[in-house]
Design a protein around this motif. Structure first.
Motif, PDB file in Angstrom:
ATOM      1  N   LEU A  53       6.193  -3.318  -6.862  1.00 57.95           N
ATOM      2  CA  LEU A  53       6.880  -2.041  -6.991  1.00 57.95           C
ATOM      3  C   LEU A  53       7.665  -2.081  -8.285  1.00 57.95           C
ATOM      4  O   LEU A  53       8.197  -3.127  -8.647  1.00 57.95           O
ATOM      5  N   ASP A  74      10.938  -0.341  -9.991  1.00 61.77           N
ATOM      6  CA  ASP A  74      12.102   0.396  -9.539  1.00 61.77           C
ATOM      7  C   ASP A  74      12.991   0.728 -10.735  1.00 61.77           C
ATOM      8  O   ASP A  74      13.306  -0.139 -11.538  1.00 61.77           O
ATOM      9  N   GLN A  99      11.129   4.901  -7.691  1.00 63.09           N
ATOM     10  CA  GLN A  99      10.387   3.694  -7.355  1.00 63.09           C
ATOM     11  C   GLN A  99       8.912   4.060  -7.202  1.00 63.09           C
ATOM     12  O   GLN A  99       8.593   5.161  -6.790  1.00 63.09           O
ATOM     13  N   PRO A 141       4.672   2.178  -6.679  1.00 57.83           N
ATOM     14  CA  PRO A 141       3.818   0.989  -6.643  1.00 57.83           C
ATOM     15  C   PRO A 141       3.109   0.797  -7.977  1.00 57.83           C
ATOM     16  O   PRO A 141       2.761   1.771  -8.650  1.00 57.83           O
ATOM     17  N   ILE A 172       9.523  -5.515  -8.319  1.00 51.32           N
ATOM     18  CA  ILE A 172       9.660  -6.170  -7.024  1.00 51.32           C
ATOM     19  C   ILE A 172       8.252  -6.582  -6.615  1.00 51.32           C
ATOM     20  O   ILE A 172       7.372  -5.737  -6.444  1.00 51.32           O
ATOM     21  N   ARG A 185      -1.648   5.767 -13.270  1.00 52.28           N
ATOM     22  CA  ARG A 185      -0.687   6.092 -12.219  1.00 52.28           C
ATOM     23  C   ARG A 185       0.418   5.068 -12.089  1.00 52.28           C
ATOM     24  O   ARG A 185       1.533   5.402 -11.706  1.00 52.28           O
TER      25      ARG A 185
END
Lengths: 391, 424, 244
Positions: B104, B106, B117, B119, B177, B205
Motif C-alpha cells: 500500500l 499511503d 492510500q 494499493p 506499507i 493505476r
C-alpha cells in the motif's frame, strides 16, 4: 494522352524482362503494404472484438466504487441492479456480474482470486457460462486456461474457495471446476473464477445485486444511472489503440524501405531509357512534340510500371491476401503478459480505403520518381539528341 | 587479364561508378532493412526481457513455482555472492537483481496521519549504482511525467495517475506499507522524486519504483533479491545461448534437493515466451527473405541495365575481332568485381546506418502521446552476424546473374550488322 | 438399584446441562476470558516456509472496543504500535514516524504473516453476546474432562458462524476451538494450553492457531504475563500515545 499511354505500354512490354523485374518488385510493395496494414487493422479489429466478446460487450456500467485494479474496493462496489436495466437483462441484451474477493486454496496454497457471479444463461459474452449449468451438488466453477495453469487445476478438480459474505462472516466450500476456457483477454482469465450469479448472490448475501452491468448494444446513447458510471466502448479499448499505433509506426519504416527499393529500380530504368533513347526523343521533338509533352510521355511510361505492378500484384496478391485472411497470421506479439487482449493468430482485414490509398501512394511515388530523370529531356538540344550526341 | 579488367574498371568510371553505386545502395538497403526487421520484430521480446523476463532469470526453485504471485518469502538470499558467482561464470552478461512486491502507498496529511492510500505494485531495481543500466532498460527517464529520477537513497517514482489519485507531487513524502520477506508488516518512507507514465493501465493505476537498496531495507530483505535478471551485453536476446547458459547453470545445482537452490530460466522458458520467440524468428526470416528477393530482382535488373549501357562498347569490341566468349567472360568477371565492390561498400554503409539506428533508435515519440515505460519512444535496429554477409546475395549473385542474362545478347549479335549499328 | 440411581442422577445432571447450562458454561468461560480491561505481554511465533520468528509485544485492552499494542522485539518490529478504537485501526512505525490508518479492507489481511487477521485479533466481543451454545457431549482431553459446545452465531456480523469449543469442565476454560465457515467447512483451529490461574481466573496462556485450508505449521501465541482490571490511563487509547 491516349497515344502517350499506348506508346508507353508498347515501350514497356518491348523491354521485356527488365520491365517485368521492376513490375514484380513494385508489386511486392503493393501486396506487402496492403498485407501488413491489413494485419494491423485485423489486430485492432480482433483485439476489440475479443474484448467485446469476452469482457466489455457493447459497453458497461460500473458501480461507482468499482475499480478493477483494486480488489479491496469489491467489498463496497455492489448495488441492486437498477430497475432501468432489469428489462434489458431479462431480454438477454445485458447481463449483471457480481464481483467478490475470495481466496482459493489449490493444494494448500493460498491464491487471491476475484469471484465473478455470472448468469449461466447469459449470451452477451462468449464465456462458456452454459458449463456452469450442470447438475451437481457442488458449486460449479469456470476458470480460464491461464488461471488453470497457474493454479494447476484441471476440469473435474475440486478446490476450496473461501470468501466472506456481506456481513463479514467467513464461508468456504469446495467448488468443482466444470469448465476451462481459453480466451485472449487476460483480464477475464488470470485470477478470475466464475460461478453462477444466483449462487454467488446467495453466498455473499447480496440478493439482486451486481458490480458491473454489461450490455450488448453499443450504438445507443445510454442514460446515466445514479450510483453507476457509464464506461463506453472507446474508453474501455483505449489501450488497444495505443499499442497498435506503436506497431504501425514501426512498420511505416518497412514500407519506406520497400518503396525506396522499388524506386531505385524505377529510377535506374528511367535513367537508362532516357540515355538510350535520345534519338527517339529527338525524333519526337522533331515531329513537333513540345519538350513537356516528351517529359510527360516518359513519365507516363515510368508510372505505367505501377499500373502493371498493380495488375501483377492483384494476380498473385488477391489469392494470397484472401488466403491469409482465411487462415490468419500467427503474430509474433505476446501482449497478454501486459494484460492486453491479444490473439496469437490474427486475421488481416483489408478495406477498400486501404487498397485505394496504397495504390495511390505507390503510383504517385512512381510517377514522381519517373518524372525526376525525365526532366533532363527538357534541357536537351533536339539536334544533338537526334544525332545521339548528348552526354 | 584480371589486372587488365580492374584497370579498365578503375579508369573508365562510367563502367564502374554507376553500377557500383546502384549495387551499394541496394546492398545497403538490404543490410539495413534486415537489421531493422530483426530489431523491430524482436522489439517485443526485448520489451519483455527488459521489463520482466530478462534474457535469463535466476530465482529460487520455490519462487519459480509461484512466479506470478511474487512470493518474496521465497526470494534468493545471499544475492550478492550469487551475483558475484554469476558475473564470474558468465562474463558476457549483465546482471540485475530486482524485487517485485505488492503493498500500500499511503500519503500523509500535515500531522503525519493517513490522508490517502492505495494499493501498489512495487519494483525495486538498481537505480543509484554508477553504471547501472536499469533506468535505460526500463526507459524510465524518458517516461518521466513530472519531477526527476531518484538520485539518492529514500527516493522513489510513482506512476503519474497514482500520484494524482493520492494527491502527491514530486518532493512529497509517502509511506510504503508492505510485508517483509518473512511476512511482518513493513513500513518505509519515500520521497517522491518524480512520476512516470507506463502506458498500461494496470501499471498506471498504482506503481512504485524505487532503488533496490531502499526496497531491501523496507522489506527486510537484506542481501536478498526476488529475481536476478541477466541481459547479454550485446543487448539482444539469443535463444540458443540463453538456453545453454541456463542449462549449464542449473547443472551446477542438479544434485541439490534444496527448494531454495537457484534456478535459471531463459526467456523462452518462462511463460508463453518460448512459442513467441519461435514465431518471431520464423517471421523475421520470412520478411527478410521477401525483401532480399525483391532486392535481388532490383539488382538483377541493374545488371541487365548495365549490360545495355555497354551495348555500343561491346559492338566495337566484337567488330575489332574480339571473340564473343571472351567479351562475355570479361563482362562477367567485371560484374563480379562490381558486385564485390558494391556489396562491400553497401554492407559497410548499411551496417553503419543500422548501427546508428541500433544505438539511437528511430524516434517515434512525435507520433505517440508522450513516452511511456511500456511503449518505448524509439524503434531500434539490431545488427546480427547475418548482416555481415546477407548483402552479398543480392549484391553479388544478382548482379552477376543480371550480367549473364543480358550478356547472352552478345552471342545474338551479327558481326555484319555491327558497323551499321555503330554508324548510327 | 444403586447403580441405576447414580446413572439417573448423572443423566439428569447431563440433561440439565444440555438445556440450561450451555449458556451458563459460556457465561463462565466469558468470566474467565473477558474482563473490564487487561494488560498483557505476549510472544507470537510464526512459522514461515523458511524460518520461524517470534514477536513479543505488550498490549492494553479495554472491553472489546479499545486496545493498544506495542511491539517489543525483534528489533525490526520494536516500537511499532497499534491502536484500535471501535472499528478503526491505526499503526505507527517509529522508523517512518508515520501513523497509518488501516482501512476496513486491510483489516482482513493477516497480521505479521500469521494465521490471524487484524479482525481476528480485534474481535473480542463476549462469546455470550454473539453465540448461542449447545452442549454436544463430553470427552476427555489431555487428562481433563471437557464439554463439547457448539456455538452458533446470534448476529450476522460474526467472522465465524459456527464454532466447536472444548471447555474444561472444572475450570471453564476452552482447550480447543474449531472455527467453521457458514457452509460447514472447517477454517481454523485453535488449541489452548498452559492454563494458569490469574487473579482468580483460569486463563490459557498458550494458543496455537492454524488455518486449516492452508499448508503450514500455524501460529503460536503465548501470553507471558497478564493482569486484569488494571487502572489504564485514558491517554493510552489515544492517537497521541502512538507517537510516544
Amino acid at each position: 494522352m491516349k497515344t502517350a499511354i499506348k506508346l508507353a505500354y508498347r515501350n514497356l512490354i518491348g523491354a521485356g524482362l527488365r520491365t517485368w523485374l521492376n513490375v514484380i518488385v513494385l508489386s511486392f510493395s503493393f501486396v506487402i503494404i496492403i498485407f501488413m496494414k491489413g494485419i494491423m487493422t485485423g489486430w485492432d479489429y480482433q483485439a476489440k472484438t475479443d474484448m467485446t466478446n469476452w469482457q466489455i460487450g457493447g459497453g458497461q456500467y460500473w458501480h461507482e466504487a468499482y475499480d478493477p485494479y483494486d480488489p479491496f474496493t469489491f467489498i463496497d462496489s455492489h448495488a441492486p441492479v437498477p430497475a432501468g436495466m432489469l428489462e434489458e437483462i431479462e431480454r438477454g441484451e445485458a447481463m449483471a456480474q457480481l464481483i467478490v474477493q475470495g481466496t482459493l486454496y489449490p493444494a494448500g496454497r493460498m491464491v487471491q482470486v476475484t469471484i465473478r457471479g455470472i448468469d449461466p444463461a447469459q449470451q452477451v459474452l462468449q464465456i462458456p457460462t452454459a458449463r456452469l449449468d450442470t447438475l451437481t451438488d457442488d458449486i460449479p466453477a469456470l476458470i480460464g486456461s491461464m488461471m488453470a495453469k497457474n493454479s494447476r487445476l484441471n476440469e473435474g478438480d475440486y478446490v476450496t474457495l473461501r470468501w466472506r459474505d456481506a456481513a463479514g462472516t467467513f464461508d468456504a466450500t469446495d467448488v468443482i471446476v466444470t469448465g476451462i476456457f481459453a480466451t485472449n483477454v487476460p483480464a477475464m482469465d488470470a485470477g478470475q473464477i466464475y460461478i453462477p450469479l444466483d449462487t454467488l448472490r446467495a453466498m455473499a448475501m447480496l440478493p439482486g445485486e451486481a458490480s458491473i452491468l454489461t450490455f450488448r448494444e453499443s450504438e445507443r446513447q445510454r442514460p446515466g444511472l445514479p450510483g453507476w458510471k457509464l464506461m463506453s466502448k472507446p474508453e474501455l479499448t483505449r489501450e488497444v489503440d495505443e499499442l497498435i499505433k506503436t506497431k504501425q509506426t514501426g512498420q511505416t519504416v518497412l514500407y519506406g524501405i520497400l518503396l525506396l527499393l522499388a524506386m531505385l529500380a524505377i529510377f535506374d530504368t528511367q535513367v537508362l531509357s532516357i540515355f538510350r533513347r535520345q534519338k527517339e526523343i529527338g525524333t519526337y521533338i522533331a515531329l513537333g512534340y513540345t519538350r513537356q509533352q516528351v517529359v510527360g510521355l516518359f513519365t507516363v511510361e515510368g508510372s505505367m510500371h505501377a499500373v502493371l505492378a498493380a495488375l501483377a500484384g492483384a494476380a498473385y496478391g488477391v489469392p494470397f491476401l484472401a488466403w491469409q485472411a482465411k487462415v490468419g497470421w500467427t503474430l509474433p506479439m505476446e501482449a497478454s503478459e501486459f494484460g492486453m487482449a491479444m490473439a496469437q493468430t490474427l486475421y488481416p482485414v483489408y478495406s477498400v480505403g486501404l487498397v485505394a490509398t496504397t495504390v495511390l501512394l505507390v503510383t504517385i511515388t512512381t510517377a514522381i520518381v519517373s518524372y525526376i530523370p525525365s526532366r533532363k529531356i527538357a534541357k536537351m538540344n533536339p539536334t544533338d539528341a537526334l544525332r545521339g550526341k548528348l552526354q | 587479364m584480371i589486372k587488365f579488367l580492374l584497370k579498365g574498371l578503375w579508369r573508365d568510371k562510367s563502367r564502374s561508378r554507376l553500377p557500383i553505386i546502384i549495387v551499394s545502395l541496394g546492398v545497403m538497403l538490404t543490410v539495413w532493412l534486415h537489421a531493422y526487421i530483426t530489431g523491430f520484430m524482436g522489439d517485443t521480446i526485448e520489451m519483455n526481457a527488459r521489463f520482466s523476463h530478462g534474457h535469463v532469470k535466476v530465482m529460487t526453485r520455490a519462487y519459480a513455482e509461484d512466479m506470478n504471485q511474487l512470493p518474496n518469502d521465497l526470494a534468493i538470499t545471499g544475492a550478492d555472492s550469487l551475483l558475484e558467482t554469476l558475473k564470474t561464470a558468465f562474463p558476457g552478461m549483465e546482471w540485475a537483481p530486482r524485487i517485485q512486491f505488492g503493498g500500500l502507498v499511503d500519503a500523509p496529511d500535515e500531522v503525519g496521519e493517513t490522508r490517502a492510500q492505495g494499493p501498489a505494485l512495487g519494483l525495486g531495481i538498481d537505480l543509484l549504482s554508477p553504471g547501472s543500466r536499469e533506468d535505460e532498460r526500463l526507459n524510465l527517464s524518458r517516461s518521466l511525467v513530472r519531477g526527476r529520477m531518484p538520485d539518492q537513497a529514500g527516493e522513489a517514482l510513482l506512476s503519474d495517475e497514482f500520484a494524482v489519485k493520492l494527491g502527491v507531487n514530486p518532493g512529497d513524502d509517502v509511506t510504503l506499507i508492505g510485508s517483509t520477506m518473512n511476512g511482518s508488516m513493513a513500513m518505509y518512507n519515500f520521497t517522491v522524486s518524480g512520476t512516470l507514465s507506463f502506458g498500461a493501465s494496470i501499471m498506471d493505476r498504482g506503481t512504485l519504483v524505487a532503488d533496490l537498496h531502499d526496497v531491501r531495507a523496507a522489506l527486510d530483505m537484506h542481501d536478498a533479491a526476488g529475481e536476478i535478471l541477466g541481459f547479454s551485453k550485446s543487448g539482444f536476446y539469443e535463444d540458443d545461448d540463453s538456453r545453454e547458459m541456463a542449462g549449464s547453470f542449473n547443472a551446477m545445482h542438479e544434485g541439490s534437493r534444496d527448494e531454495f537452490a537457484p534456478l535459471m530460466k531463459s526467456l523462452s522458458q518462462q511463460g508463453n515466451m518460448g512459442q513467441y520467440v519461435d514465431i518471431t524468428n520464423t517471421w523475421s526470416q520470412y520478411i527478410s527473405l521477401i525483401f532480399i528477393f525483391a532486392m535481388s530482382l532490383v539488382l538483377w535488373n541493374a545488371g541487365l541495365l548495365g549490360g545495355l549501357r555497354r551495348y555500343g562498347e561491346v559492338g566495337i569490341r566484337l567488330a575489332m575481332g574480339e571473340e564473343k566468349g571472351h567479351v562475355y567472360r570479361s563482362m562477367i568477371i567485371e560484374s563480379v568485381f562490381i558486385g564485390i565492390a558494391g556489396s562491400v561498400i553497401g554492407t559497410m554503409a548499411g551496417l553503419f546506418l543500422a548501427y546508428l539506428i541500433q544505438k539511437y533508435g528511430i524516434n517515434i515519440s512525435g507520433m505517440m502521446q508522450g513516452a511511456s515505460v511500456m511503449f518505448p519512444s524509439s524503434i531500434r535496429a539490431r545488427i546480427t552476424p547475418v548482416d555481415f554477409y546477407i548483402g552479398f546475395f543480392p549484391g553479388l549473385l544478382s548482379t552477376v546473374l543480371g550480367t549473364m542474362l543480358s550478356g547472352i545478347g552478345i552471342y545474338k549479335r551479327q558481326t555484319a550488322r555491327l558497323f551499321k549499328e555503330l554508324e548510327a | 438399584m444403586k447403580t441405576t440411581f447414580v446413572t439417573l442422577i448423572a443423566l439428569f445432571a447431563f440433561i440439565s446441562l444440555h438445556s440450561q447450562d450451555a449458556a451458563e458454561i459460556l457465561r463462565r468461560v466469558d468470566a474467565n476470558l473477558s474482563s473490564e480491561n487487561r494488560v498483557f505481554e505476549s510472544e507470537m511465533t510464526i512459522h514461515g516456509k523458511r524460518s520461524s520468528r517470534t514477536i513479543t509485544s505488550k498490549s492494553y485492552a479495554e472491553g472489546n472496543s479499545r486496545s493498544f499494542t506495542e511491539y517489543l522485539s525483534p528489533a525490526s518490529e520494536k516500537g511499532t504500535k497499534m491502536l484500535k478504537l471501535e472499528k478503526q485501526l491505526w499503526i505507527y512505525s517509529p522508523s517512518t514516524d508515520r501513523t497509518i490508518q488501516i482501512s476496513g479492507h486491510m483489516l482482513r489481511q493477516s497480521v505479521m504473516g500469521s494465521d490471524l487477521s487484524y479482525e481476528d485479533m480485534m474481535d473480542d466481543r463476549r462469546l455470550t453476546e454473539i453465540y448461542h451454545a449447545v452442549v454436544k457431549g463430553q470427552a476427555g482431553m489431555d487428562g481433563r474432562g471437557v464439554w463439547i459446545l457448539e456455538l452458533t452465531a446470534k448476529t450476522a456480523d460474526v467472522a465465524y458462524q459456527r464454532q466447536l469449543m472444548w471447555v474444561d469442565r472444572e475450570r471453564y476454560v476452552p482447550l480447543k476451538q474449531e472455527l467453521y465457515a457458514k457452509g460447514g467447512k472447517l477454517l481454523k483451529s485453535m488449541e489452548l494450553k498452559d492454563v494458569v490461574q490469574v487473579q482468580g481466573r483460569w486463563f490459557p496462556t498458550t494458543m496455537i492457531y492454524k488455518d486449516m485450508l492452508k499448508q503450514g505449521k500455524g501460529t503460536e501465541f503465548r501470553i507471558t504475563n497478564i493482569k486484569f482490571d488494571q487502572k489504564i490511563p485514558d491517554y493510552i487509547f489515544s492517537k497521541a500515545s502512538l507517537k510516544q
